[in-house]
Design an enzyme around this catalytic site. Structure first.
Site, PDB file in Angstrom:
ATOM      1  N   ASP A 148      14.771  -6.591   6.166  1.00  0.00           N
ATOM      2  CA  ASP A 148      15.643  -6.852   7.319  1.00  0.00           C
ATOM      3  C   ASP A 148      16.864  -7.662   6.876  1.00  0.00           C
ATOM      4  O   ASP A 148      16.946  -8.110   5.729  1.00  0.00           O
ATOM      5  CB  ASP A 148      14.862  -7.572   8.442  1.00  0.00           C
ATOM      6  CG  ASP A 148      14.392  -8.972   8.043  1.00  0.00           C
ATOM      7  OD1 ASP A 148      15.220  -9.784   7.589  1.00  0.00           O
ATOM      8  OD2 ASP A 148      13.185  -9.268   8.201  1.00  0.00           O
ATOM      9  N   GLY A 174       5.924 -17.396   4.468  1.00  0.00           N
ATOM     10  CA  GLY A 174       5.506 -16.180   5.145  1.00  0.00           C
ATOM     11  C   GLY A 174       5.242 -14.978   4.272  1.00  0.00           C
ATOM     12  O   GLY A 174       5.627 -13.862   4.630  1.00  0.00           O
ATOM     13  N   THR A 175       4.582 -15.201   3.154  1.00  0.00           N
ATOM     14  CA  THR A 175       4.183 -14.040   2.354  1.00  0.00           C
ATOM     15  C   THR A 175       2.739 -14.213   1.906  1.00  0.00           C
ATOM     16  O   THR A 175       2.320 -15.312   1.540  1.00  0.00           O
ATOM     17  CB  THR A 175       5.100 -13.815   1.128  1.00  0.00           C
ATOM     18  OG1 THR A 175       4.499 -12.832   0.279  1.00  0.00           O
ATOM     19  CG2 THR A 175       5.352 -15.078   0.327  1.00  0.00           C
ATOM     20  N   TYR A 193      10.977   4.787   8.772  1.00  0.00           N
ATOM     21  CA  TYR A 193      12.046   3.794   8.542  1.00  0.00           C
ATOM     22  C   TYR A 193      13.115   3.848   9.637  1.00  0.00           C
ATOM     23  O   TYR A 193      13.725   2.818   9.952  1.00  0.00           O
ATOM     24  CB  TYR A 193      12.634   3.944   7.133  1.00  0.00           C
ATOM     25  CG  TYR A 193      11.650   3.476   6.087  1.00  0.00           C
ATOM     26  CD1 TYR A 193      11.423   2.112   5.883  1.00  0.00           C
ATOM     27  CD2 TYR A 193      10.896   4.378   5.348  1.00  0.00           C
ATOM     28  CE1 TYR A 193      10.490   1.672   4.959  1.00  0.00           C
ATOM     29  CE2 TYR A 193       9.961   3.948   4.411  1.00  0.00           C
ATOM     30  CZ  TYR A 193       9.759   2.589   4.228  1.00  0.00           C
ATOM     31  OH  TYR A 193       8.817   2.151   3.314  1.00  0.00           O
ATOM     32  N   HIS A 211      12.969  -5.910  -2.341  1.00  0.00           N
ATOM     33  CA  HIS A 211      12.379  -4.625  -1.934  1.00  0.00           C
ATOM     34  C   HIS A 211      13.348  -3.711  -1.197  1.00  0.00           C
ATOM     35  O   HIS A 211      12.923  -2.768  -0.544  1.00  0.00           O
ATOM     36  CB  HIS A 211      11.127  -4.872  -1.071  1.00  0.00           C
ATOM     37  CG  HIS A 211       9.993  -5.475  -1.846  1.00  0.00           C
ATOM     38  ND1 HIS A 211       8.891  -6.044  -1.261  1.00  0.00           N
ATOM     39  CD2 HIS A 211       9.799  -5.594  -3.190  1.00  0.00           C
ATOM     40  CE1 HIS A 211       8.062  -6.491  -2.205  1.00  0.00           C
ATOM     41  NE2 HIS A 211       8.602  -6.231  -3.377  1.00  0.00           N
ATOM     42  N   ARG A 217      11.762   1.580  12.202  1.00  0.00           N
ATOM     43  CA  ARG A 217      11.909   0.179  11.769  1.00  0.00           C
ATOM     44  C   ARG A 217      13.357  -0.292  11.973  1.00  0.00           C
ATOM     45  O   ARG A 217      13.619  -1.387  12.407  1.00  0.00           O
ATOM     46  CB  ARG A 217      11.592   0.005  10.277  1.00  0.00           C
ATOM     47  CG  ARG A 217      10.285   0.511   9.758  1.00  0.00           C
ATOM     48  CD  ARG A 217       9.207  -0.561   9.815  1.00  0.00           C
ATOM     49  NE  ARG A 217       8.655  -0.643  11.146  1.00  0.00           N
ATOM     50  CZ  ARG A 217       7.836   0.284  11.678  1.00  0.00           C
ATOM     51  NH1 ARG A 217       7.480   1.347  10.998  1.00  0.00           N
ATOM     52  NH2 ARG A 217       7.373   0.143  12.904  1.00  0.00           N
TER      53      ARG A 217
HETATM   54  P1  OAD Z   1       2.260  -9.664   4.520  1.00  0.00           P
HETATM   55  O1  OAD Z   1       2.078  -8.959   5.815  1.00  0.00           O
HETATM   56  O2  OAD Z   1       1.398  -9.261   3.387  1.00  0.00           O
HETATM   57  O3  OAD Z   1       2.036 -11.232   4.718  1.00  0.00           O
HETATM   58  C1  OAD Z   1       2.647 -11.905   5.781  1.00  0.00           C
HETATM   59  C2  OAD Z   1       2.380 -13.380   5.646  1.00  0.00           C
HETATM   60  O4  OAD Z   1       3.084 -14.034   6.685  1.00  0.00           O
HETATM   61  C3  OAD Z   1       0.911 -13.773   5.778  1.00  0.00           C
HETATM   62  O5  OAD Z   1       0.571 -14.734   4.777  1.00  0.00           O
HETATM   63  C4  OAD Z   1       0.840 -14.393   7.188  1.00  0.00           C
HETATM   64  O6  OAD Z   1      -0.159 -15.402   7.285  1.00  0.00           O
HETATM   65  C5  OAD Z   1       2.219 -14.979   7.306  1.00  0.00           C
HETATM   66  N1  OAD Z   1       2.705 -15.183   8.683  1.00  0.00           N
HETATM   67  C6  OAD Z   1       2.368 -14.549   9.830  1.00  0.00           C
HETATM   68  N2  OAD Z   1       3.048 -15.039  10.876  1.00  0.00           N
HETATM   69  C7  OAD Z   1       3.855 -16.023  10.377  1.00  0.00           C
HETATM   70  C8  OAD Z   1       4.812 -16.928  10.958  1.00  0.00           C
HETATM   71  N3  OAD Z   1       5.077 -16.915  12.267  1.00  0.00           N
HETATM   72  N4  OAD Z   1       5.433 -17.790  10.130  1.00  0.00           N
HETATM   73  C9  OAD Z   1       5.174 -17.825   8.802  1.00  0.00           C
HETATM   74  N5  OAD Z   1       4.279 -16.999   8.207  1.00  0.00           N
HETATM   75  C10 OAD Z   1       3.636 -16.110   8.985  1.00  0.00           C
HETATM   76  O7  OAD Z   1       3.813  -9.550   4.144  1.00  0.00           O
HETATM   77  P2  OAD Z   1       4.530  -9.764   2.738  1.00  0.00           P
HETATM   78  O8  OAD Z   1       3.823 -10.791   1.925  1.00  0.00           O
HETATM   79  O9  OAD Z   1       5.971  -9.946   3.014  1.00  0.00           O
HETATM   80  O10 OAD Z   1       6.620  -4.139   0.609  1.00  0.00           O
HETATM   81  O11 OAD Z   1       4.306  -8.349   2.078  1.00  0.00           O
HETATM   82  C11 OAD Z   1       4.840  -8.099   0.808  1.00  0.00           C
HETATM   83  C12 OAD Z   1       5.256  -6.663   0.700  1.00  0.00           C
HETATM   84  O12 OAD Z   1       4.171  -5.817   1.065  1.00  0.00           O
HETATM   85  C13 OAD Z   1       6.364  -6.249   1.646  1.00  0.00           C
HETATM   86  O13 OAD Z   1       7.648  -6.555   1.168  1.00  0.00           O
HETATM   87  C14 OAD Z   1       6.165  -4.776   1.800  1.00  0.00           C
HETATM   88  C15 OAD Z   1       4.670  -4.760   1.938  1.00  0.00           C
HETATM   89  O14 OAD Z   1       4.010  -3.614   1.602  1.00  0.00           O
HETATM   90  C16 OAD Z   1       7.093  -2.881   0.658  1.00  0.00           C
HETATM   91  O15 OAD Z   1       7.097  -2.204   1.664  1.00  0.00           O
HETATM   92  C17 OAD Z   1       7.590  -2.391  -0.656  1.00  0.00           C
END
Ligand code: OAD
Length: 224
Positions: free
Chosen positions: A85, A165-166, A49, A100, A52
């Protein structure tokens, strides 16, 4: 209501978790993002971290963060983010729920209510006022997500629901989509094809956040 994940910050230079080259490719979640990992090797977790945090301080909000802030000119916006962030804050949004946790905060490892601002490294031996080691203010896998209680009623009342973006694979955050009302418009912005949540009135904007969110915000501001 806007639910954001790592993808919205990708174009600011912050790695996502599950894309190719993402954070979980080189780090085991159990080692760096779980209570078990913390008990096993605090130094490893702190290093992860601290790294990060240093990277975050070099990054800037992008067009998508700024566009969401502009939505506040006409809408009552709540951002529920899984991101740790502070780019939504720096982009100008004022109503943000960090489901988170937050990278720029540290907290006591014995009392979760003791939370401190933190833009420096957290070192072994750094203690809270009760004398326990400080840890990152991050919700790890296997831990409760206390802000879900705040988030759910907001989603239930939302009149427009936007997801950016998730990957929608991490619960309980991913389940928020299911609390939306049937009739409201829902939008999802992501550049990759992904299994779409099965909710009515969902439109998919298959673009990167800087393009897709900018487009959507302009559309909503024009229509309102
Ligand atoms: P992920 O890495 O699982 O997913 C990222 C998403 O962003 C994917 O659907 C990509 O296709 C998309 N993506 C990539 N580039 C992009 C861009 N330029 N614009 C828009 N979208 C884009 O990340 P999260 O869903 O945020 O938790 O992950 C959820 C949680 O899992 C996080 O908060 C973290 C992680 O483990 C903890 O650490 C507790």
């Amino acid at each position: 209501m806007v639910l954001t994940g790592a993808g919205i910050s990708a174009e600011s230079g912050i790695k996502t978790f599950r894309d190719s080259g993402g954070l979980w490719e080189n780090h085991r979640v159990e080692d760096v993002a779980s209570p078990e990992g913390w008990h096993h090797d605090q130094q490893l977790v702190l290093n992860f971290y601290n790294e990060r945090r240093k990277q975050l301080l070099e990054c800037k909000p992008n067009r998508a963060h700024f566009a969401l802030a502009e939505l506040e000119n006409k809408f009552d916006v709540t951002i529920i983010t899984q991101n740790v962030d502070d780019l939504h804050e720096r982009g100008g949004s004022t109503n943000i729920i960090h489901l988170h946790g937050e990278l720029l905060k540290a907290r006591s490892s014995v009392d979760e209510n003791l939370i401190y601002d933190c833009s420096q490294d957290i070192l072994e031996g750094d203690k809270c006022e009760k004398g326990s080691q400080l840890r990152p203010h991050i919700v790890w896998f296997g831990e409760a997500v206390p802000l879900m209680e705040t988030a759910v009623p907001i989603v239930q009342c939302a009149e427009i629901f936007i997801v950016v973006g998730t990957s929608l694979v991490v619960y309980p955050a991913a389940g928020l989509v299911n609390y939306t009302r049937y009739e409201i418009p829902k939008w999802l912005v992501d550049p990759n094809d992904m299994p779409l949540p099965r909710v009515p009135h969902l439109k998919f904007i298959n673009e990167k956040a800087t393009i897709g969110v900018d487009y959507l915000v302009n559309l909503l501001l024009k229509e309102s």
